[in-house]
Design an enzyme around this catalytic site. Structure first.
Site, PDB file in Angstrom:
ATOM      1  N   ALA A  61      13.497 -84.270  47.790  1.00 50.69           N
ATOM      2  CA  ALA A  61      12.735 -85.201  48.623  1.00 50.69           C
ATOM      3  C   ALA A  61      11.440 -85.638  47.943  1.00 50.69           C
ATOM      4  O   ALA A  61      11.114 -86.833  47.916  1.00 50.69           O
ATOM      5  CB  ALA A  61      12.425 -84.555  49.976  1.00 50.69           C
ATOM      6  N   GLU A  62      10.711 -84.685  47.379  1.00 53.38           N
ATOM      7  CA  GLU A  62       9.444 -85.059  46.739  1.00 53.38           C
ATOM      8  C   GLU A  62       9.693 -85.905  45.497  1.00 53.38           C
ATOM      9  O   GLU A  62       8.941 -86.830  45.205  1.00 53.38           O
ATOM     10  CB  GLU A  62       8.608 -83.838  46.381  1.00 53.38           C
ATOM     11  CG  GLU A  62       7.263 -84.242  45.813  1.00 53.38           C
ATOM     12  CD  GLU A  62       6.176 -83.194  45.925  1.00 53.38           C
ATOM     13  OE1 GLU A  62       5.062 -83.501  45.476  1.00 53.38           O
ATOM     14  OE2 GLU A  62       6.433 -82.102  46.460  1.00 53.38           O
ATOM     15  N   SER A  63      10.743 -85.607  44.766  1.00 54.81           N
ATOM     16  CA  SER A  63      11.073 -86.405  43.580  1.00 54.81           C
ATOM     17  C   SER A  63      11.350 -87.855  43.954  1.00 54.81           C
ATOM     18  O   SER A  63      10.831 -88.786  43.319  1.00 54.81           O
ATOM     19  CB  SER A  63      12.299 -85.809  42.874  1.00 54.81           C
ATOM     20  OG  SER A  63      12.031 -84.504  42.426  1.00 54.81           O
TER      21      SER A  63
END
Length: 141
Positions: A61-63
């Protein structure tokens, strides 16, 4: 003008020799307000009970959310930093593929807020995340 192929190539090139490459994250679709990537679910991303590790979902998700912010800034002048992420893990996953799509919720000059939905091959929701990115002036390296 938004260039989907250029954006996907940029994201996939930036992933080389990073956690994204280790997790086999591949950016596969983009639009003016979203970015999608896929990640295989296999023992590389399992927790000890053989299920998709929540940390792997959050890394995915953060990527995707951080890469998506690049669509709205000039990467030669600005850098993106994730400053807060939250995740609700809703469904267990043992194998197959997960897909993360980041959609912009708020696009300010210095703060971007993203909703990232991680789904499986059947479009069932596996994890729902919210990511806040700060946009900073690029420093000389």
């Amino acid at each position: 003008m938004f260039d989907k192929d250029k954006m996907l190539q940029l994201c996939n090139d930036w992933s080389k020799n990073t956690l994204m490459e280790t997790l086999e994250i591949e950016y596969i679709d983009a639009g003016e307000d979203f970015l999608t990537a896929k990640m295989p679910v296999n023992p590389r991303v399992h927790q000890p009970m053989g299920l998709l590790h929540g940390g792997a979902s959050v890394a995915l998700a953060e990527s995707v959310g951080s890469a998506a912010s690049i669509m709205f800034v000039n990467p030669e002048k600005s850098e993106v930093r994730g400053i807060e992420i939250s995740a609700n893990h809703l469904k267990a996953k043992r194998d197959g593929m997960v897909y993360a799509t980041a959609k912009i919720v708020h696009k300010g000059r210095s703060i971007h807020l993203w909703e990232i939905r991680i789904t499986d091959e059947n479009d069932s929701l596996v994890c729902l995340c919210k990511l806040t990115n700060m946009i900073l002036p690029r420093k000389e390296r």
